[in-house]
Motif scaffolding. Structure first.
Motif, PDB file in Angstrom:
ATOM      1  N   ALA A  48       0.821  -1.218   0.000  1.00  0.00           N
ATOM      2  CA  ALA A  48       0.000   0.000   0.000  1.00  0.00           C
ATOM      3  C   ALA A  48       0.848   1.257   0.000  1.00  0.00           C
ATOM      4  O   ALA A  48       0.416   2.309  -0.496  1.00  0.00           O
ATOM      5  CB  ALA A  48      -0.935   0.000   1.207  1.00  0.00           C
ATOM      6  N   ALA A  49       2.060   1.174   0.555  1.00  0.00           N
ATOM      7  CA  ALA A  49       2.912   2.362   0.629  1.00  0.00           C
ATOM      8  C   ALA A  49       3.546   2.718  -0.708  1.00  0.00           C
ATOM      9  O   ALA A  49       4.105   3.808  -0.850  1.00  0.00           O
ATOM     10  CB  ALA A  49       4.011   2.151   1.669  1.00  0.00           C
ATOM     11  N   GLN A  50       3.451   1.846  -1.713  1.00  0.00           N
ATOM     12  CA  GLN A  50       4.152   2.081  -2.971  1.00  0.00           C
ATOM     13  C   GLN A  50       3.481   3.146  -3.832  1.00  0.00           C
ATOM     14  O   GLN A  50       4.151   3.995  -4.422  1.00  0.00           O
ATOM     15  CB  GLN A  50       4.269   0.765  -3.746  1.00  0.00           C
ATOM     16  CG  GLN A  50       5.203  -0.235  -3.075  1.00  0.00           C
ATOM     17  CD  GLN A  50       5.236  -1.570  -3.799  1.00  0.00           C
ATOM     18  OE1 GLN A  50       4.552  -1.756  -4.807  1.00  0.00           O
ATOM     19  NE2 GLN A  50       6.014  -2.503  -3.271  1.00  0.00           N
ATOM     20  N   LYS A  51       2.160   3.125  -3.948  1.00  0.00           N
ATOM     21  CA  LYS A  51       1.478   4.079  -4.832  1.00  0.00           C
ATOM     22  C   LYS A  51       0.101   4.405  -4.276  1.00  0.00           C
ATOM     23  O   LYS A  51      -0.481   3.622  -3.516  1.00  0.00           O
ATOM     24  CB  LYS A  51       1.361   3.519  -6.250  1.00  0.00           C
ATOM     25  CG  LYS A  51       0.647   2.190  -6.342  1.00  0.00           C
ATOM     26  CD  LYS A  51       0.634   1.710  -7.798  1.00  0.00           C
ATOM     27  CE  LYS A  51      -0.083   0.373  -7.934  1.00  0.00           C
ATOM     28  NZ  LYS A  51      -0.132  -0.084  -9.339  1.00  0.00           N
ATOM     29  N   PRO A  52      -0.452   5.564  -4.647  1.00  0.00           N
ATOM     30  CA  PRO A  52      -1.737   6.003  -4.064  1.00  0.00           C
ATOM     31  C   PRO A  52      -2.931   5.152  -4.478  1.00  0.00           C
ATOM     32  O   PRO A  52      -3.883   5.026  -3.707  1.00  0.00           O
ATOM     33  CB  PRO A  52      -1.893   7.443  -4.591  1.00  0.00           C
ATOM     34  CG  PRO A  52      -0.525   7.849  -5.008  1.00  0.00           C
ATOM     35  CD  PRO A  52       0.159   6.623  -5.459  1.00  0.00           C
ATOM     36  N   GLN A  53      -2.923   4.577  -5.665  1.00  0.00           N
ATOM     37  CA  GLN A  53      -4.104   3.846  -6.134  1.00  0.00           C
ATOM     38  C   GLN A  53      -4.263   2.540  -5.372  1.00  0.00           C
ATOM     39  O   GLN A  53      -3.318   1.761  -5.255  1.00  0.00           O
ATOM     40  CB  GLN A  53      -3.988   3.555  -7.635  1.00  0.00           C
ATOM     41  CG  GLN A  53      -5.209   2.829  -8.186  1.00  0.00           C
ATOM     42  CD  GLN A  53      -5.065   2.481  -9.650  1.00  0.00           C
ATOM     43  OE1 GLN A  53      -4.031   2.755 -10.253  1.00  0.00           O
ATOM     44  NE2 GLN A  53      -6.075   1.873 -10.230  1.00  0.00           N
ATOM     45  N   PRO A  54      -5.466   2.259  -4.832  1.00  0.00           N
ATOM     46  CA  PRO A  54      -5.710   0.961  -4.187  1.00  0.00           C
ATOM     47  C   PRO A  54      -5.649  -0.154  -5.221  1.00  0.00           C
ATOM     48  O   PRO A  54      -6.462  -0.203  -6.141  1.00  0.00           O
ATOM     49  CB  PRO A  54      -7.115   1.108  -3.602  1.00  0.00           C
ATOM     50  CG  PRO A  54      -7.417   2.563  -3.613  1.00  0.00           C
ATOM     51  CD  PRO A  54      -6.637   3.142  -4.749  1.00  0.00           C
ATOM     52  N   ALA A  55      -4.677  -1.020  -5.100  1.00  0.00           N
ATOM     53  CA  ALA A  55      -4.506  -2.136  -6.031  1.00  0.00           C
ATOM     54  C   ALA A  55      -4.435  -3.418  -5.219  1.00  0.00           C
ATOM     55  O   ALA A  55      -3.399  -3.729  -4.614  1.00  0.00           O
ATOM     56  CB  ALA A  55      -3.247  -1.956  -6.871  1.00  0.00           C
ATOM     57  N   PHE A  56      -5.554  -4.142  -5.169  1.00  0.00           N
ATOM     58  CA  PHE A  56      -5.642  -5.359  -4.371  1.00  0.00           C
ATOM     59  C   PHE A  56      -6.088  -6.507  -5.268  1.00  0.00           C
ATOM     60  O   PHE A  56      -6.995  -6.358  -6.088  1.00  0.00           O
ATOM     61  CB  PHE A  56      -6.637  -5.184  -3.221  1.00  0.00           C
ATOM     62  CG  PHE A  56      -6.344  -3.987  -2.356  1.00  0.00           C
ATOM     63  CD1 PHE A  56      -5.323  -4.021  -1.424  1.00  0.00           C
ATOM     64  CD2 PHE A  56      -7.080  -2.831  -2.492  1.00  0.00           C
ATOM     65  CE1 PHE A  56      -5.048  -2.923  -0.638  1.00  0.00           C
ATOM     66  CE2 PHE A  56      -6.818  -1.722  -1.708  1.00  0.00           C
ATOM     67  CZ  PHE A  56      -5.784  -1.768  -0.774  1.00  0.00           C
ATOM     68  N   SER A  57      -5.423  -7.637  -5.092  1.00  0.00           N
ATOM     69  CA  SER A  57      -5.775  -8.805  -5.904  1.00  0.00           C
ATOM     70  C   SER A  57      -7.061  -9.460  -5.440  1.00  0.00           C
ATOM     71  O   SER A  57      -7.729 -10.136  -6.224  1.00  0.00           O
ATOM     72  CB  SER A  57      -4.627  -9.822  -5.860  1.00  0.00           C
ATOM     73  OG  SER A  57      -4.345 -10.195  -4.515  1.00  0.00           O
ATOM     74  N   ALA A  58      -7.435  -9.260  -4.180  1.00  0.00           N
ATOM     75  CA  ALA A  58      -8.651  -9.865  -3.642  1.00  0.00           C
ATOM     76  C   ALA A  58      -9.205  -8.945  -2.557  1.00  0.00           C
ATOM     77  O   ALA A  58      -8.458  -8.169  -1.944  1.00  0.00           O
ATOM     78  CB  ALA A  58      -8.356 -11.255  -3.080  1.00  0.00           C
ATOM     79  N   PRO A  59     -10.519  -9.026  -2.282  1.00  0.00           N
ATOM     80  CA  PRO A  59     -11.106  -8.137  -1.254  1.00  0.00           C
ATOM     81  C   PRO A  59     -10.483  -8.311   0.121  1.00  0.00           C
ATOM     82  O   PRO A  59     -10.355  -7.345   0.872  1.00  0.00           O
ATOM     83  CB  PRO A  59     -12.585  -8.544  -1.258  1.00  0.00           C
ATOM     84  CG  PRO A  59     -12.827  -9.127  -2.604  1.00  0.00           C
ATOM     85  CD  PRO A  59     -11.549  -9.793  -3.001  1.00  0.00           C
ATOM     86  N   GLU A  60     -10.077  -9.551   0.473  1.00  0.00           N
ATOM     87  CA  GLU A  60      -9.522  -9.757   1.811  1.00  0.00           C
ATOM     88  C   GLU A  60      -8.149  -9.115   1.979  1.00  0.00           C
ATOM     89  O   GLU A  60      -7.668  -8.962   3.115  1.00  0.00           O
ATOM     90  CB  GLU A  60      -9.436 -11.252   2.126  1.00  0.00           C
ATOM     91  CG  GLU A  60      -8.622 -12.052   1.135  1.00  0.00           C
ATOM     92  CD  GLU A  60      -9.481 -12.613  -0.006  1.00  0.00           C
ATOM     93  OE1 GLU A  60      -9.005 -13.524  -0.708  1.00  0.00           O
ATOM     94  OE2 GLU A  60     -10.624 -12.125  -0.179  1.00  0.00           O
ATOM     95  N   HIS A  61      -7.507  -8.736   0.878  1.00  0.00           N
ATOM     96  CA  HIS A  61      -6.217  -8.049   0.968  1.00  0.00           C
ATOM     97  C   HIS A  61      -6.360  -6.542   1.155  1.00  0.00           C
ATOM     98  O   HIS A  61      -5.357  -5.836   1.257  1.00  0.00           O
ATOM     99  CB  HIS A  61      -5.396  -8.318  -0.292  1.00  0.00           C
ATOM    100  CG  HIS A  61      -4.987  -9.745  -0.444  1.00  0.00           C
ATOM    101  ND1 HIS A  61      -4.579 -10.296  -1.645  1.00  0.00           N
ATOM    102  CD2 HIS A  61      -4.948 -10.771   0.453  1.00  0.00           C
ATOM    103  CE1 HIS A  61      -4.289 -11.571  -1.486  1.00  0.00           C
ATOM    104  NE2 HIS A  61      -4.502 -11.890  -0.211  1.00  0.00           N
ATOM    105  N   MET A  62      -7.575  -6.071   1.204  1.00  0.00           N
ATOM    106  CA  MET A  62      -7.832  -4.633   1.324  1.00  0.00           C
ATOM    107  C   MET A  62      -7.773  -4.240   2.799  1.00  0.00           C
ATOM    108  O   MET A  62      -8.779  -4.211   3.506  1.00  0.00           O
ATOM    109  CB  MET A  62      -9.218  -4.326   0.744  1.00  0.00           C
ATOM    110  CG  MET A  62      -9.384  -2.940   0.189  1.00  0.00           C
ATOM    111  SD  MET A  62     -10.964  -2.815  -0.668  1.00  0.00           S
ATOM    112  CE  MET A  62     -10.714  -1.305  -1.567  1.00  0.00           C
TER     113      MET A  62
END
Length: 853
Positions: free
Chosen positions: A519-533
């Motif tokens: 999450a610290a790498q870039k502002p856009q939320p990029a998650f492979s699955a909902p549980e990783h959010m």
């Protein structure tokens, strides 16, 4: 065409054959005069470009660029050339490598693509040529041009942007306008019947990615801001919002459009204001923000679409205090409209819904409405929520902590807890009033200490770390306004219930989590699955900022804090004294500068006056010399004038005498005329003798003689009158000389007055120089005192460091003695336990005294 087998000799022969074939095709492209031959050769090169990138890129790139320049009228050969260049510079990023060998191969391909990209952009005219192809009418040419430009920007973003900025076709306004036209024509059916839907969608996705590359948050702020302004000015943002609110747009294109709009408005105030004014085409019209939030909190929407909406909301609020205030205002009691759905109502609904993902998204969105905005943090404390009928409303802060304590620390509900904890940490950080409200609830601190002290799994440990962060914020930003929850008492509670080392360990687990680094790498939320959010990008910045400060605040003992406060007060006093002296020195510097300016002005005036006096003195000397000359001339002129006066009086007497004689002659002449007339009459009356005739002749001669004498005397009189006028003019000249001498004497008197003024100015200058020297000496004294104070400050700091080292040595000795006593079998009680026991004994004694009373 040959096909190689496993023999290395055959492989080498095959490679040489391919090389010769590519060379022949390049020769055909360069030498063929017929367009059909060149087209067939370029098509054959394209077929070899994917498998033999090195050979095609090395030998054919220059020929392909010449085709783009010379064969602009044939869209087919342009498409082959653009596809070939795309294959050369593009690295396939969609395939995931499965083992180390494929990883190495992928890395080599990436390096190869970067090499050919650098070669392509090494000549800036190539980028300009590519930009001109975006103006072509043919859809396929423009599509391939956008693809090639996209991959060039992905590989070498900054160099390509710099070339675009300085190229003749590099004005961002026409460039993004052309891209927009490409997007619009790709999205809406009916523009070109020959282009299938799949091609249009692929082209639109590439165009949107190209726009995002130009406004990506990882670019330099200046380049991103200029692109954002250009996209608003050319109407691209407006049309993107139209696509965003349109119906029937495929989900993947809608998601990419939302992400594109997000980065076009991120941090751009004008774009954010425009986006806030966009309404959806519904009845009644609803703001676009409300429509997007409805999708975000709707669990039936695709996961990637909900992430895109959250990113859009975050970009809308990024550095946008006005937008933050508008969102928080929709939650305040005075602005709630029951007849319409507001952004605040949707966020509250998502925050307390049964869907964990909606809880997390709503909590993060609401946290962004408070990011770096103390005013809105305090305003949100006023929000009241109705929980159920017949019960009084509770604050949003209280309801959030209630939900936090009720949610079990297992399964998917961990996401809800993480979202609420992130919201609370963002809310109360750097806001002592919010910290006081949070601590005012008697259940919050026991809940946090209970959560931190448990031993749980990895996901639960993340919640423990966030609880430790929240409790640490309550310590760090505590203004000691609540007696039961001051900084010192909270630290004592941590030491007794949790342990300082355990607390710091739980706090440090947050930054060690795997999803934290992603999450610290870039502002856009990029998650492979909902549980990783679990983590938000802006929240990772907050953790990085607070973790070290909270750790230091918790580990410090009360004595260290007291000493630090004393040192801090001493330093503040020294700083205040130094600041006062600095201000005094600054004021004196200003006064010195003013005095210097005055002295310089007076010096220049004095020099001017001295030069004036010198000039006047020289003029006076000249006038004096002239006066002496005139004085000498005046003595000669006086003698001449006296002679002229005597001559004048003599001539005047002679003139009067001549005038009298003239009058006598006139009378005599008249008498003679009369007598002659009488004689003539007598002669006529009586004839006379000869004697009478002779008398008449004599009289006639006498008359003529008298007339000649009269004329000579008249001429002499005229001559005397002319001499008289000349003498009068000489007298007037003498009078003017006397007037000049008088004015010269008056100017000498005025020069004497100026000399006195110059003397007064010189005395004033000497006085100011004495004042300047006095001020300079005062400044030197101040500087000496300042250096003494700085030396004392350094000595106090050194003494403090020595004292700390002595305390550390003493603690080490005490610890070693304790270990020796323990080795000898002695029971050693910790000082902190003794202090706590004494504290409890004192409390029991106080209670007994109160009971006795």
């Amino acid at each position: 065409m040959l096909k190689p087998d496993g023999n290395s000799r055959n492989v080498g022969a095959f490679t040489r054959c391919v090389y010769r074939q590519i060379q022949k095709l390049c020769d055909r492209v360069a030498s063929s005069t017929l367009l059909e031959d060149r087209r067939d050769a370029v098509r054959a090169i394209k077929s070899l470009s994917k498998k033999y990138r090195v050979e095609v890129g090395t030998m054919a790139m220059d020929h392909l660029l010449r085709i783009l320049q010379s064969d602009r009228t044939d869209t087919e050969i342009l498409g082959y050339a653009l596809d070939t260049l795309y294959n050369i510079v593009c690295s396939d990023e969609e395939e995931e490598p499965e083992d180390s060998e494929e990883e190495n191969q992928q890395k080599q391909e990436d390096d190869l693509g970067a090499r050919f990209t650098e070669e392509f952009i090494g000549e800036p005219d190539n980028i300009t040529l590519l930009l001109t192809l975006l103006e072509e009418f043919d859809f396929h040419v423009r599509w391939r041009g956008v693809k090639l430009l996209t991959v060039l920007l992905k590989s070498q973003c900054a160099p390509v942007q710099s070339i675009v900025l300085v190229s003749p076709m590099g004005d961002y306004l026409p460039m993004v306008a052309l891209i927009f036209c490409h997007i619009k024509h790709s999205l809406f059916p009916g523009w070109i019947e020959a282009a299938p839907c799949r091609v249009r969608m692929s082209s639109c996705a590439l165009s949107l990615q190209l726009v995002r590359v130009m406004v990506s948050p990882v670019n330099s702020p200046g380049a991103t801001a200029s692109c954002q302004r250009a996209m608003f000015q050319c109407g691209l943002l407006q049309q993107l919002c139209t696509i965003l609110m349109a119906t029937g747009v495929p989900a993947d294109i809608l998601t990419e459009t939302i992400n594109t709009v997000s980065e076009v408005i991120r941090g751009a105030e004008v774009n954010q204001d425009y986006f806030a004014s966009v309404n959806a085409p519904s009845n009644p019209p609803r703001p676009a923000i409300v429509v997007l939030l409805m999708s975000m909190v709707n669990e039936r929407q695709p996961f990637v679409l909900r992430c895109a909406v959250l990113y859009c909301f975050q970009c809308f609020l990024y550095k946008n205090h006005k937008g933050q205030g508008e969102i928080v205002a929709t939650l305040l009691p005075s602005t709630i409209d029951a007849s319409s759905i507001s952004a605040g109502q949707l966020l509250c609904g998502g925050l307390f819904s049964a869907d964990s993902l909606s809880n997390w998204c709503a909590a993060v969105a609401l946290a962004h409405a408070l990011q770096d905005n103390l005013t809105q943090k305090e305003q949100l404390l006023r929000v009241q929520l109705a929980t159920s009928l017949g019960k009084p409303p509770v604050s949003l802060l209280q309801q959030s902590t209630n939900i936090l304590s009720q949610v079990p620390l297992t399964g998917s509900r961990v996401q809800t807890k993480v979202g609420l904890l992130m919201l609370l940490c963002t809310w109360i950080s750097n806001c002592p009033i919010a910290v006081m409200h949070f601590l005012h609830n008697q259940d919050n601190v026991p809940f946090l200490t209970g959560q931190i002290s448990e031993n749980l799994g990895e996901d639960e440990r993340l919640v423990q770390g966030l609880c430790a962060l929240l409790l640490g914020i309550c310590i760090y930003y505590n203004d000691n306004s609540l007696e039961n929850y001051t900084k010192e008492k909270l630290k004592q509670l941590i030491e007794k219930r949790i342990g300082k080392e355990n607390f710091v360990e739980k706090l440090g687990f947050i930054s060690k989590h795997e999803l934290y680094s992603r999450a610290a790498q870039k502002p856009q939320p990029a998650f492979s699955a909902p549980e990783h959010m679990l983590f938000d990008h802006e929240f990772t910045k907050l953790i990085k900022e607070l973790e070290g400060m909270i750790t230091k605040a918790v580990l410090k003992s009360s004595e260290e804090e007291k000493k630090e406060e004393e040192v801090k007060k001493t330093l503040e006093q020294h700083d205040s004294i130094v600041t006062q002296y600095k201000e005094l020195i600054r004021e004196q510097d200003c006064q010195i500068n003013e005095l210097k300016e005055q002295v310089a002005s007076l010096t220049s005036q004095s020099e001017t006056l001295q030069s004036t006096v010198t000039q006047q003195f020289s003029q006076m000397q000249q006038h004096k010399d002239q006066y002496n000359i005139l004085k000498l001339k005046l003595g000669k002129d006086g003698h001449v004038n006296s002679l002229q006066t005597e001559e004048q009086s003599r001539l005047r007497e002679k003139l009067e005498e001549l005038q009298r004689q003239n009058q006598g002659y006139d009378r005599y002449y008249n008498e003679k005329v009369i007598s002659e007339d009488i004689f003539s009459q007598k002669a006529e009356a009586t004839p006379s003798a000869e004697g009478s005739t002779s008398d008449a002749t004599a009289l006639q001669k006498e008359v003529e003689l008298l007339r000649a004498q009269l004329q000579s005397q008249s001429a002499e009189i005229a001559q005397l009158q002319r001499e008289k006028h000349q003498l009068l003019r000489g007298a007037d000249a003498t009078v003017s000389v006397y007037d000049a001498i008088r004015s010269e004497l008056e100017s000498r008197l005025s020069a004497q007055t100026l000399k006195e003024q110059v003397q007064a100015l010189l005395e004033s200058k000497e006085l100011m120089e004495r004042e300047l020297s006095s001020a300079t000496s005062s400044t030197a004294v101040m500087q000496t005192e300042k250096s003494k104070l700085q030396q004392e400050l350094q000595e106090s700091k050194k003494e403090q460091d020595d004292l700390l080292m002595l305390l550390a040595d003493q603690d080490q000795k005490i610890l070693s003695l304790k270990h020796r006593l323990e080795d000898l079998g002695e029971t050693i009680e910790d000082e902190d336990d003794l202090d706590a026991r004494d504290q409890f004994d004192d409390d029991d004694d106080d209670e007994e005294e109160e009971c006795d009373e």
